[in-house]
Design a protein around this motif. Structure first.
Motif, PDB file in Angstrom:
ATOM      1  N   UNK A 334       0.700  -1.180  -0.051  1.00  0.00           N
ATOM      2  CA  UNK A 334      -0.152  -0.069  -0.022  1.00  0.00           C
ATOM      3  C   UNK A 334       0.940   1.264   0.004  1.00  0.00           C
ATOM      4  N   UNK A 335       2.016   1.096   0.759  1.00  0.00           N
ATOM      5  CA  UNK A 335       2.882   2.443   0.784  1.00  0.00           C
ATOM      6  C   UNK A 335       3.319   2.438  -0.511  1.00  0.00           C
ATOM      7  N   UNK A 336       3.959   1.513  -1.531  1.00  0.00           N
ATOM      8  CA  UNK A 336       4.505   1.513  -2.710  1.00  0.00           C
ATOM      9  C   UNK A 336       3.416   2.197  -3.631  1.00  0.00           C
ATOM     10  N   UNK A 337       2.258   1.623  -3.499  1.00  0.00           N
ATOM     11  CA  UNK A 337       1.155   2.192  -4.198  1.00  0.00           C
ATOM     12  C   UNK A 337       0.809   3.774  -4.042  1.00  0.00           C
ATOM     13  N   UNK A 338       0.607   4.028  -2.818  1.00  0.00           N
ATOM     14  CA  UNK A 338       0.486   5.603  -2.486  1.00  0.00           C
ATOM     15  C   UNK A 338       1.755   6.430  -3.098  1.00  0.00           C
TER      16      UNK A 338
END
Length: 370
Positions: A334-338
């Protein structure tokens, strides 16, 4: 050598490549990857034309195997893909008078390229395998090269000839050895292939500063064997799963296929941000159509994500041990996507005598867990 990059080979390296024949550094029998992930033999004595074609293909060639305790054979030395060899050499930014330490002599081919470019007196190469080191010396001598080829553990560098302007590894690391940092002169560079438990891919180019630290960015190329001292021998069913373990169960909407193996940039990110985590796929379980297993290199935590063969909007999870590995993977995804799904080249690394920290875009934005 067939060039797989769109950029031309620099003139200085084109001249070197013509003076160092790759076939002179290969044994009579080499092994190539087959379509099923295994290896197929190519023997000069049986198929000289095929062997010579392999020698000058842009492909890695396994030159030696080791037999593991369970009887399986694993590659222990290889002739790396020539285009990747050249990328590492280019990233080292070698010039006249560049005193260079090579970690991993192997066959001696890369060592010969260094000698042809710099001269023997500026090249020191360290090889942990004594027979390999001896054969490399013979291969180099056949072309009248005589650099210092040392039988020693490359993780320790080679202090007697330090300091070096460049430390160039032909094996991958998960942690840059402190000895490499200490033996690199201020303003010098450390160039090494990179590895994590999740993904064996990438390279890092570091510059040493006067305050003793080194930093630099990663690059999206290269898949090299891990340096001996950082390897782990862990098997899921032998070492991780135990009778009597009671996992915490749940469900997730995140597909296991979204996080495991389809995107090199994501795999690289997960390798940096969920240290020690590795995965394998299982289609033999009686409890699931397809299962993603995740474990860590301490063999104390594991997780599984199950697909029932029908639904693609929810998946069963199980997690055991001091780490909740699926939760860590999901949070990192999720951090990578954000962050906009950053490419590998946006990540960097800072190394100090006390440790190393990975970052995104700037050392001020670390991604390595504290």
């Amino acid at each position: 050598m067939e060039r797989t990059r769109s950029t031309p080979i620099p003139a200085a390296w084109a001249d070197v490549l013509t003076r160092v024949p790759r076939d002179l550094f290969l044994p009579d029998e080499v092994w190539l990857r087959d379509s099923e992930g295994g290896y197929v033999s190519c023997d000069r004595r049986l198929d000289p034309g095929g062997w010579m074609g392999a020698a000058y293909s842009d492909a890695p060639l396994v030159t030696q195997f080791v037999t593991e305790s369970d009887g399986t054979r694993s590659p222990s030395s290889s002739a790396s893909m020539p285009s990747t060899v050249l990328r590492l050499l280019e990233d080292a930014e070698l010039g006249p008078g560049t005193r260079t330490l090579e970690i991993g002599t192997g066959s001696g081919y890369n060592t010969a390229l260094l000698c042809a470019r710099l001269g023997d007196a500026l090249v020191t190469s360290v090889e942990v395998d004594a027979p390999l080191a001896a054969r490399a010396r013979e291969n180099l001598a056949a072309l009248s090269y005589s650099p210092a080829v040392i039988h020693a553990d490359g993780a320790d560098g080679w202090l007697p000839h330090a300091p070096y302007d460049r430390v160039l590894a032909t094996c991958s690391v998960r942690t840059v050895p402190t000895s490499w940092l200490e033996q690199t002169a201020p303003g010098g560079r450390i160039v090494t292939p990179w590895d994590s438990a999740w993904s064996c891919f990438g390279a890092v180019r570091l510059t040493k500063h006067r305050d003793g630290r080194a930093d630099g960015t990663f690059a999206a190329y290269g898949s090299y064997m891990l340096i001996n001292g950082q390897r782990t021998d862990i098997e899921l069913f032998r070492d991780v799963l135990r009778e009597g373990q009671t996992p915490e169960t749940g469900t997730t909407a995140l597909s296991p296929w979204a996080v495991a193996g389809d995107d090199p940039a994501l795999d690289f990110h997960l390798g940096l941000t969920v240290p020690g985590a590795w995965y394998s796929w299982d289609t033999t379980s009686a409890d699931a159509h397809t299962r993603l297993w995740i474990a860590d290199t301490t063999a104390t935590s594991w997780a599984s994500v199950d697909h029932d063969g029908r639904r693609t909007d929810t998946f069963r999870t199980a997690q055991y041990g001091p780490r909740r590995l699926w939760d860590e993977i999901r949070a990192s995804y999720e951090r990578w996507t954000r962050a906009g799904q950053p490419a590998i080249g946006r990540y960097g690394l800072t190394v100090t005598p006390e440790g190393q920290t990975a970052w995104l875009d700037s050392p001020d934005t670390p991604v390595t867990p504290p």
